[in-house]
Design a protein around this motif. Structure first.
Motif, mmCIF file in Angstrom:
data_model
loop_
_atom_site.group_PDB
_atom_site.id
_atom_site.type_symbol
_atom_site.label_atom_id
_atom_site.label_comp_id
_atom_site.label_asym_id
_atom_site.label_seq_id
_atom_site.Cartn_x
_atom_site.Cartn_y
_atom_site.Cartn_z
ATOM 1 N N VAL A 171 48.791 -25.288 -11.029
ATOM 2 C CA VAL A 171 49.735 -26.717 -9.860
ATOM 3 C C VAL A 171 50.414 -26.291 -11.559
ATOM 4 O O VAL A 171 51.246 -27.425 -10.418
ATOM 5 N N ALA A 192 53.264 -24.919 -9.587
ATOM 6 C CA ALA A 192 53.857 -25.623 -8.432
ATOM 7 C C ALA A 192 54.286 -26.726 -8.484
ATOM 8 O O ALA A 192 55.241 -26.712 -8.076
ATOM 9 N N ARG A 193 54.167 -27.518 -9.574
ATOM 10 C CA ARG A 193 55.584 -28.403 -9.453
ATOM 11 C C ARG A 193 56.726 -27.925 -10.052
ATOM 12 O O ARG A 193 57.171 -28.315 -9.822
ATOM 13 N N ARG A 234 57.681 -25.608 -8.928
ATOM 14 C CA ARG A 234 59.108 -24.510 -7.798
ATOM 15 C C ARG A 234 59.740 -25.163 -7.059
ATOM 16 O O ARG A 234 60.093 -25.463 -6.058
ATOM 17 N N ALA A 248 55.967 -22.297 -1.653
ATOM 18 C CA ALA A 248 56.430 -21.862 -2.123
ATOM 19 C C ALA A 248 57.985 -22.718 -2.667
ATOM 20 O O ALA A 248 58.571 -23.137 -3.166
ATOM 21 N N GLY A 250 56.560 -25.346 -2.994
ATOM 22 C CA GLY A 250 55.373 -26.754 -4.049
ATOM 23 C C GLY A 250 54.581 -27.337 -3.705
ATOM 24 O O GLY A 250 53.942 -27.719 -4.490
ATOM 25 N N THR A 289 50.569 -27.043 -3.921
ATOM 26 C CA THR A 289 49.423 -26.673 -4.892
ATOM 27 C C THR A 289 47.943 -25.796 -4.076
ATOM 28 O O THR A 289 48.532 -26.212 -2.519
#
Lengths: 228, 390
Positions: free
Chosen positions: A76, A79-80, A82, B305, B307, B309
């Motif tokens: 998670v 992802a943040r 990115r 990619a 962002g 989740t």
């Protein structure tokens, strides 16, 4: 901005020998740089890009982004990172079909935790920065390859990431469109964006202020030019 | 995560693939419509079945059917058993051609006695019922249903007119009380009643009556009374010990049980049909969503990619499935109410608006969406972005 030390990554396909793609690779990028990584196909440049973009994890080695180690972040948290710190530009553009240019550029903001209020306005501003103010409501199918890649670049820019990772961004474009895209990168770099470009094409790489070569899983500095 | 925007973009996504969304919707629309029709008409239909059965039986009645039943058998039973308050035959003639002044129609014809309005619970709204003189004289008089009247005569006015039943002329003396369609699907407002004696002598040329109904004084004792009737009839028909009855007796108690069963079955079948349709709908949505996930692998990779989740990817697909399903559910409610209104009008069934039925229908559609979205959502969430972007 990016600091990599002794990065290793290997793959093993069933029935084949272990393939060491990256071996004790050291690499760093300073803020404001325009770096090109050049290598033949299969040299591991996309693997490096995936690790730098936090889409993949290294087997070992250190990776600091903005002075923060990222190896141990949860999925998670990655992802943040990115979402906020990295903008991707791909060879195949990867725009959503049947979705307007503006909506495509809005996409990263949907996953942002910043709570942007007027994402449509920000998306339009990003499209203006890449020269597409006339194409805001066009669908990808109505745009040329060069224009589609500009939309992708606007999407990469829209969350103001520290760095843009571009993997063969001109690979699917004709020469003239490719040149325009490289001019756009140069201009973005001049205005403060850090750009990391991956290509097999030496001519394309020459637009960068620094070129590194990847071979045998390691990097070699090739040419260093002072940014104009 | 900007949930509001994310949900919005899912909605737009569904709008972009209209045909696909339509195929995903249709099952839920049908299932929910079935539930709505069941909940709005089920009660009314059950009530109507109950009313029809009550009309046929009423409290404290015994219904007899036999291919050798004749008037003297009924007389004998009534003479012997004090608890028989009344009895009336019903002689079914089947569908016959009815004509008048060049117009004709097919209608069920039956022979009744002068007290049939009381025993068989059907009177006239206009004109008069049969009287004893009609029965004694085997008069050529007829009572017709109001729909038949409309078919044969312009703007009513059948009373006093002549109709032909087959080739026998009859005078219309009354219009039967309208009672609609019975549980067998017969339109009882298309019927013709004639005196049973007339039916015997002028239409059928037989003494056999076939059916009759007894009214007894104590409704609680109908089953015992039926046993006594059976004993008398077995004796009259000389049925030996151990041989089967040549007649069937149905009491109003039996009818109550049958009516309850019919009501329950109606509810169960409607519910079963709706559940099956909704299950099929869930499978259809799930399989289409799986194809959608495969088609949108690159999109999932890209979203990750930039962002997304795994959780937000799963939520997106789950939300898309649930939205299709819920929107279809709302359409199904509209379709269901529309269809129910049509049926209610056509079959004269009272409509009932049940908030619970509405809630169950919408709840079911949300459930279908969630259930059908889970597997596709998990598959999408697990996609490796590197593979997906290749």
């Amino acid at each position: 901005m990016i600091k990599i030390q002794k990065l290793c990554k290997s793959f093993q396909r069933p029935g084949e020998d272990v393939l060491h793609v990256l071996r004790d690779l050291d690499f760093s990028v300073e803020a404001g740089e325009f770096v090109a990584i050049v290598g033949a196909s299969g040299s591991g440049k996309t693997t490096l890009m995936n690790i730098l973009g936090l889409l993949d994890r290294a087997d070992s080695g250190g990776y600091e982004l903005h002075d923060t180690p990222v190896e141990n972040l949860s999925s998670v948290e990655r992802a943040r990172v990115r979402n906020e710190a990295i903008g991707f530009v791909f060879q195949q553009f990867h725009l959503l079909p049947r979705t307007t240019a503006t909506e495509n550029v809005e996409l990263p903001m949907l996953y942002s935790t910043r709570g942007d209020t007027d994402i449509s306005k920000k998306a339009r501003e990003a499209l203006c920065r890449v020269g597409l103010e006339e194409r805001l409501t066009h669908y990808p199918s109505e745009l040329s390859g060069g224009q589609q890649q500009r939309v992708a670049i606007a999407r990469a820019l829209v969350n103001d990431p520290g760095i843009i990772l571009a993997d063969e961004p001109t690979g699917n474009l004709d020469q003239e469109s490719g040149r325009q895209i490289m001019n756009l990168f140069t201009e973005l770099n001049r205005n403060g964006s850090t750009i990391l470009l991956i290509t097999h094409d030496e001519a394309i790489a020459s637009a960068a202020s620094r070129v590194v070569r990847i071979a045998d899983g390691q990097l070699q500095e090739a040419i260093t030019r002072v940014a104009s | 995560m900007n949930w509001k925007l994310l949900l919005n973009s899912s909605l737009r996504n569904l709008g972009r693939f209209k045909l696909r969304s339509f195929f995903m919707s249709i099952g839920v629309i049908l299932g929910v419509a079935t539930l709505i029709i069941g909940s709005t008409l089920g009660g009314g239909a059950a009530q109507k079945i109950g009313d029809q059965i009550d009309r046929m039986f009423g409290p404290g009645t015994i219904f007899i059917a036999s291919y050798e039943l004749k008037e003297p058998d009924l007389q004998a039973v009534a003479d012997e058993l004090d608890q028989i308050v009344a009895y009336a035959p019903r002689m079914m003639m089947g569908e016959l051609e009815i004509s008048s002044a060049g117009r004709s129609s097919q209608a069920g014809v039956a022979g009744y006695s002068a007290n049939a309005d009381y025993v068989w619970n059907r009177s006239v709204t206009d004109g008069r019922f049969f009287d004893d003189r009609d029965i004694d004289r085997a008069a050529r008089v007829a009572l017709i249903g109001d729909k038949l009247e409309d078919e044969l005569f312009d703007d009513g006015g059948a009373i006093g007119e002549e109709i032909m039943i087959g080739s026998v002329p009859f005078e219309v003396v009354g219009i039967l009380e309208p009672i609609g369609i019975d549980p067998h699907g017969e339109d009882r407002d298309m019927e013709v009643y004639v005196p049973f004696s007339t039916a015997q002598r002028r239409l059928a040329n037989t003494d056999i009556i076939g059916m009759a109904k007894f009214v007894v004084s104590n409704a609680d004792l109908v089953d015992e009374d039926a046993d006594q009737i059976a004993a008398i009839l077995r004796d009259r028909y000389q049925i030996a010990e151990g041989e089967k009855d040549s007649f069937q007796l149905y009491t109003s108690k039996f009818a109550d049980v049958a009516a309850d069963k019919a009501k329950r079955m109606l509810n169960v079948y409607v519910l079963l049909a709706a559940v099956i349709v909704l299950l099929v709908a869930a499978v259809v949505i799930a399989s289409i969503m799986l194809v959608v996930v495969r088609e949108r692998i690159a999109e999932v990779g890209l979203r990750k990619a930039v962002g997304a989740t795994s959780g937000s990817i799963a939520a997106q697909f789950l939300w898309e499935a649930t939205t299709v399903s819920l929107v279809s559910g709302l359409l199904g409610v509209a379709v269901g109410f529309g269809a129910a209104a049509v049926f209610a009008n056509l079959y004269e069934i009272p409509m009932q608006l049940k908030p619970l039925g509405l809630l169950v229908a919408l709840g079911a559609s949300v459930l279908v969406g969630i259930v059908s979205g889970i597997i596709p959502a998990r598959r999408a969430a697990r996609l490796d972005p590197i593979e997906a972007l290749r």
